[in-house]
Design an enzyme around this catalytic site. Sequence first.
Site, short mmCIF file in Angstrom:
data_model
loop_
_atom_site.label_atom_id
_atom_site.label_comp_id
_atom_site.label_asym_id
_atom_site.label_seq_id
_atom_site.Cartn_x
_atom_site.Cartn_y
_atom_site.Cartn_z
N LEU A 19 35.31 40.87 64.49
CA LEU A 19 35.25 41.05 66.03
C LEU A 19 35.35 39.39 66.50
O LEU A 19 35.82 40.04 67.64
CB LEU A 19 33.65 41.57 66.54
CG LEU A 19 33.05 42.67 66.34
CD1 LEU A 19 31.44 42.74 65.74
CD2 LEU A 19 34.13 43.66 67.00
N ASP B 204 35.05 29.51 62.22
CA ASP B 204 34.81 30.08 61.55
C ASP B 204 33.75 29.12 60.09
O ASP B 204 34.48 27.56 59.72
CB ASP B 204 35.81 30.84 61.10
CG ASP B 204 34.58 32.03 60.10
OD1 ASP B 204 34.87 33.52 60.96
OD2 ASP B 204 34.29 32.08 59.16
N ASN C 57 29.39 34.40 68.75
CA ASN C 57 29.55 36.01 67.63
C ASN C 57 28.88 35.81 66.02
O ASN C 57 28.99 36.72 65.64
CB ASN C 57 30.91 35.59 67.76
CG ASN C 57 31.38 36.64 66.95
OD1 ASN C 57 31.18 38.09 67.42
ND2 ASN C 57 32.52 36.52 65.61
N TYR D 126 17.18 40.50 61.55
CA TYR D 126 18.09 40.27 62.02
C TYR D 126 18.23 40.33 63.20
O TYR D 126 18.42 40.50 63.65
CB TYR D 126 19.88 41.57 61.45
CG TYR D 126 20.47 41.10 61.62
CD1 TYR D 126 21.81 40.75 61.96
CD2 TYR D 126 20.54 42.85 62.15
CE1 TYR D 126 22.93 41.01 62.26
CE2 TYR D 126 22.16 43.01 63.34
CZ TYR D 126 22.58 42.29 63.05
OH TYR D 126 23.97 42.32 63.68
N LYS E 27 18.00 38.99 67.12
CA LYS E 27 19.62 40.09 67.26
C LYS E 27 18.53 40.18 69.03
O LYS E 27 19.21 39.88 70.51
CB LYS E 27 19.37 40.60 67.13
CG LYS E 27 21.22 41.05 66.38
CD LYS E 27 22.29 39.10 66.55
CE LYS E 27 22.96 39.74 65.21
NZ LYS E 27 24.17 38.89 65.98
N THR F 290 33.71 46.49 60.53
CA THR F 290 33.90 44.87 59.93
C THR F 290 33.77 45.31 58.49
O THR F 290 32.93 46.62 58.10
CB THR F 290 33.27 43.91 61.04
OG1 THR F 290 31.66 44.27 60.56
CG2 THR F 290 33.89 44.03 62.20
N1 LIG Z 1 30.28 44.50 63.41
C1 LIG Z 1 29.34 45.70 63.98
O1 LIG Z 1 29.18 46.48 63.92
C2 LIG Z 1 28.24 44.29 64.22
C3 LIG Z 1 27.51 45.63 65.79
C4 LIG Z 1 26.14 44.50 65.37
C5 LIG Z 1 26.24 43.57 65.90
N2 LIG Z 1 27.32 42.07 65.55
C6 LIG Z 1 27.22 41.22 65.43
O2 LIG Z 1 28.61 41.06 65.33
C7 LIG Z 1 29.34 39.45 65.38
C8 LIG Z 1 30.52 39.89 64.92
O3 LIG Z 1 30.49 40.37 63.65
P1 LIG Z 1 31.05 40.87 62.55
O4 LIG Z 1 30.99 42.23 61.74
O5 LIG Z 1 32.18 40.95 63.21
O6 LIG Z 1 30.89 39.76 61.11
P2 LIG Z 1 32.04 39.60 60.05
O7 LIG Z 1 31.43 39.49 58.67
O8 LIG Z 1 33.36 40.05 59.84
O9 LIG Z 1 32.52 37.89 60.71
C9 LIG Z 1 31.02 36.76 61.43
C10 LIG Z 1 31.96 35.58 60.63
O10 LIG Z 1 30.89 34.61 61.31
C11 LIG Z 1 31.04 33.76 60.05
N3 LIG Z 1 29.95 33.12 60.17
C12 LIG Z 1 29.15 33.58 59.43
N4 LIG Z 1 28.24 32.32 59.30
C13 LIG Z 1 28.89 31.23 60.39
C14 LIG Z 1 28.31 29.85 60.09
N5 LIG Z 1 27.08 29.35 60.47
N6 LIG Z 1 28.90 29.20 61.62
C15 LIG Z 1 30.07 29.70 62.27
N7 LIG Z 1 30.66 30.83 61.21
C16 LIG Z 1 29.79 31.60 60.07
C17 LIG Z 1 31.23 34.39 58.64
O11 LIG Z 1 32.48 33.38 57.97
C18 LIG Z 1 32.18 35.55 59.43
O12 LIG Z 1 33.57 35.29 59.36
C19 LIG Z 1 27.91 38.98 64.76
O13 LIG Z 1 27.10 38.28 65.35
C20 LIG Z 1 27.10 40.29 64.31
O14 LIG Z 1 25.93 40.52 63.89
C21 LIG Z 1 28.61 43.64 64.52
#
Ligand SMILES: NC(=O)c1ccc[n+]([C@@H]2O[C@H](COP(=O)([O-])OP(=O)(O)OC[C@H]3O[C@@H](n4cnc5c(N)ncnc54)[C@H](O)[C@@H]3O)[C@@H](O)[C@H]2O)c1
Length: 301
Positions: free
Chosen positions: A18, A37, A97, A168, A172, A202
């Site tokens: 995202l 990242d 994010n 989590y 959240k 993702t």
């Molecule tokens: N994908 C979904 O459907 C979904 C649903 C609900 C919430 N979210 C939230 O959306 C956000 C993005 O999710 P996503 O699915 O794209 O995840 P993703 O794992 O594809 O991307 C998350 C990124 O965050 C980076 N990251 C992890 N720890 C970190 C840190 N300490 N400092 C900096 N970067 C760091 C990771 O390296 C990764 O590239 C997250 O907060 C996740 O909880 C996603």
Amino acid sequence: MGVLEGRVAIVTGAGQGLGREHALLFAAEGALVVVNDVGRSTSDSGSSLAQSVVDEITASGGQAVANTDSVSDWAGAQRLIETAVKDFGDLHVVVNNAGILRDRMLVNMTEEEFDSVINVNLKGTFAVSHFAAQYWREQSKLGLDADRAIINTSSGAGMQPGIGQTNYAAAKAGIAAMTQVASKELRRIGVRVNGIAPFARTQTTQATPGLVERLAEAESRNGFDPYHPGNVSPLVTYLASSQCHMTGHMFRVVGDFIGVYEGWHLVDSFENGQRWEVTGVAQALAGVPSEPVTDAPKMPS
Ligand SMILES: NC(=O)c1ccc[n+]([C@@H]2O[C@H](COP(=O)([O-])OP(=O)(O)OC[C@H]3O[C@@H](n4cnc5c(N)ncnc54)[C@H](O)[C@@H]3O)[C@@H](O)[C@H]2O)c1
């Protein structure tokens, strides 16, 4: 002219998923983007995920710099804010994010699994917001006011929690509460704070049992793919833009669906004009359902 023309934005965890989509759309809409990242590629020489998104943005004529600090590292969060100010001269938008999952039932969850999820999701959102707010307060004292915005990332798991995600869901839900506190505190220095609970395809959701088939099936459909992560970014871009008039809101965003949440609220109440007897409490609460009646978040089929 893009809706974010000249605005300086930090997107954390933007090396993939995202966050990458937000960073790409922000740059296409004219923002100068700090792509944060900690991740490194597993498929090649271990190159920085943040740098590869920066390369994508600059190849399309946009402006971006990489930052690889962890959002949960206090000094790292400060460096991230300094990167925006040093490289682009200001800061207008922070998208918190970055997030990780370590799902396990409460009875089996380890201390490390609990702490790491709270650290990245909850403390990381706080740390980056804290140093951004300090910078913005200084700017405001100098009379350098501008439209500023924070967009936090919660989850359906925090808004309407299920099983297996004590860490989590707590992080959240905490982010949703933090969004409301921050929106009230930072309003006076011109900062809007809103949050999203997204859902999309993702690496995280693709590793979640039970979701893989649904995500793959939607991808193979012709036309609109409701789980493409890029579907979430237009709302985030709007919230980041000076067109947005709102603060303190949480939104559900999946595919073409944008929902507006309202938080915990009383649905029933009891008073008796004096300190309750325990038996009186039992009688008064006899009609309360054995579990709260909660609706699952509405999702595209
Ligand atoms: N994908 C979904 O459907 C979904 C649903 C609900 C919430 N979210 C939230 O959306 C956000 C993005 O999710 P996503 O699915 O794209 O995840 P993703 O794992 O594809 O991307 C998350 C990124 O965050 C980076 N990251 C992890 N720890 C970190 C840190 N300490 N400092 C900096 N970067 C760091 C990771 O390296 C990764 O590239 C997250 O907060 C996740 O909880 C996603």
